[in-house]
Design a protein around this motif. Sequence first.
Motif, mmCIF file in Angstrom:
data_model
loop_
_atom_site.group_PDB
_atom_site.id
_atom_site.type_symbol
_atom_site.label_atom_id
_atom_site.label_comp_id
_atom_site.label_asym_id
_atom_site.label_seq_id
_atom_site.Cartn_x
_atom_site.Cartn_y
_atom_site.Cartn_z
ATOM 1 N N ARG A 277 0.827 -1.209 0.000
ATOM 2 C CA ARG A 277 0.000 0.000 0.000
ATOM 3 C C ARG A 277 0.857 1.252 0.000
ATOM 4 O O ARG A 277 0.542 2.253 -0.677
ATOM 5 C CB ARG A 277 -0.907 0.001 1.237
ATOM 6 C CG ARG A 277 -2.007 1.048 1.203
ATOM 7 C CD ARG A 277 -2.862 0.960 2.472
ATOM 8 N NE ARG A 277 -4.077 1.751 2.359
ATOM 9 C CZ ARG A 277 -4.123 3.078 2.503
ATOM 10 N NH1 ARG A 277 -3.005 3.747 2.756
ATOM 11 N NH2 ARG A 277 -5.281 3.723 2.374
ATOM 12 N N GLU A 281 0.892 4.203 -2.848
ATOM 13 C CA GLU A 281 0.650 5.604 -2.530
ATOM 14 C C GLU A 281 1.776 6.487 -3.048
ATOM 15 O O GLU A 281 1.548 7.626 -3.471
ATOM 16 C CB GLU A 281 0.481 5.782 -1.023
ATOM 17 C CG GLU A 281 -0.839 5.230 -0.491
ATOM 18 C CD GLU A 281 -0.973 5.426 1.001
ATOM 19 O OE1 GLU A 281 0.071 5.694 1.652
ATOM 20 O OE2 GLU A 281 -2.109 5.288 1.527
ATOM 21 N N SER A 285 1.283 9.437 -5.754
ATOM 22 C CA SER A 285 1.633 10.840 -5.477
ATOM 23 C C SER A 285 2.393 11.490 -6.620
ATOM 24 O O SER A 285 2.518 12.711 -6.659
ATOM 25 C CB SER A 285 2.460 10.911 -4.184
ATOM 26 O OG SER A 285 3.691 10.212 -4.347
ATOM 27 N N SER A 293 -4.100 6.519 -12.750
ATOM 28 C CA SER A 293 -4.257 6.550 -11.286
ATOM 29 C C SER A 293 -5.464 5.739 -10.799
ATOM 30 O O SER A 293 -5.472 5.264 -9.662
ATOM 31 C CB SER A 293 -4.382 8.001 -10.805
ATOM 32 O OG SER A 293 -5.536 8.612 -11.359
ATOM 33 N N VAL A 297 -5.747 3.519 -7.313
ATOM 34 C CA VAL A 297 -6.709 3.816 -6.242
ATOM 35 C C VAL A 297 -7.570 2.584 -5.942
ATOM 36 O O VAL A 297 -7.833 2.241 -4.777
ATOM 37 C CB VAL A 297 -7.593 5.012 -6.646
ATOM 38 C CG1 VAL A 297 -8.725 5.194 -5.627
ATOM 39 C CG2 VAL A 297 -6.755 6.281 -6.745
ATOM 40 N N ILE A 300 -5.529 0.158 -3.934
ATOM 41 C CA ILE A 300 -5.410 0.562 -2.525
ATOM 42 C C ILE A 300 -6.692 0.231 -1.760
ATOM 43 O O ILE A 300 -6.653 -0.259 -0.622
ATOM 44 C CB ILE A 300 -5.089 2.066 -2.448
ATOM 45 C CG1 ILE A 300 -3.665 2.324 -2.972
ATOM 46 C CG2 ILE A 300 -5.210 2.562 -1.007
ATOM 47 C CD1 ILE A 300 -3.283 3.791 -3.025
#
Length: 489
Positions: A277, A281, A285, A293, A297, A300
Amino acid sequence: MSSKTANPIMHSAAWRISLWATLAFAIGTMLVFAMVHRFVANDIQRRSDAWLTGEVAVLGDVAGRTPKDRLYGRVVREVAELASREVPNKLRSNGNENDSVFFLQAGDDGNLKLWVGVGDGTQHLAAIRALKAVSDVPYDLNVKGFKHPFRVASVRMEDGSHIYLGLSERDELRVLRNLRFRFLCLWLLIVLFGFAIVFYATRRMLNYVREITEAASRIGQSDLSSRVPTNKRNDEVGHLALTLNHMLDRIESSMHQLHTITESLAHDLRSPLTAIRGKLEIVLSSDLKVEQSEPIVSAIDELDRLTEFLNTSLDVAEARADALRLSRTEVDLDELLRVMLDLYEPCMSEKGLRVDLRSAGPVTVLADAALLHRVIANLLDNECNHLPAACTVSIRLGASENTVILTVEDDGPGFASEVGLQMFEQRVKGRDSKGRGLGLAFVEAVVRAHGGSVTASNPPQGGALLTINWPRAAEETVDAPHSLTLVNR
């Protein structure tokens, strides 16, 4: 489980055991005395019959040998009086020598010929005539005006007359009455003394069992280090205490191993998941396009759900094994419900669900606050995830002296029929459910760990109904019944 130490003495097991043991002893001794009493009575009567038979034979021989002149009555009377004095241990009344023995001779015409005894003999002769007894066998004779019967023996003379010799049974009955009275006094004394001994011994033994029970009731999943008291007596109760302590040693060792395994498993699984995770992230970023992305997401989110699934599965496993570690504090369930409803209000409003909360006011329970928070969250999650739009969720909170009752009811489609009685099992869910089948399993496991119970059903009017019975006081040992699920009643 709580030991019932406040019961009155008469409701205790020691009292019942002592009572039944004493009752058996009392009945047994009474039967023995009845046999002894019968033996003594028969022996006294046998001796009286032997004396009567011998004396009447002697009197008959004297009467047969004495000439029938004017001295006949005097001679026979003196011999009869001598015979009456030979009766041993007889009580006398009013100084009369012949009050317990009578001699009667009746002629061949049935009239009184000679009499020695109290009174004029007419009542005795009338009783003999009315009885018509066999002459050579002693028999009982009840004479009017006399309280006690006579034992009578008779002999027939050559001239057709009969000689009767009677012995009052007054002294025999007195002996038997004294025997019964003394036995009754001694019997009562022995029975009461025996009851006291049995009660004392049983009470002392069961007090030790009660101490073991109370100690065992204080040993819960939060404290497995305590042990039941033992003694130096090498008896069954001592062996019971040692066996319980050995069993608690094994349980404590098993719980320690279970905690070690679950903690190691959780650590070994959480660490790579957390690392993955974190890396996702970091990638997220950086400057990425929207289409790049979105998968990150989503990944995650899946990792978060996987972590939650892992934590819930481990908690359910520990709770099912009665190894869930609880940190009990006082929690206001009414306040907790209102806080959780405020958090879930956006989700409810978005799906068009209405919530109706009716509470009896502040209700304090002794529970693990974090686990109780997760229980309420699971219940509200189920309503948000499985109810169609425009449904109503009714939440009722009530309390009695020892129990808090929380009911969650809706007017949706109800529980799936294929779930059946396995609703609270792990990974059991309906065909249309998108969950992992851990929500209700977690709820039931936590409630059971606190000593409560959960029931779920489909009411006749439709929808689903879930009821939680939560104890207000802490339950150190979990003996709640398994939850019962009734589908489509």
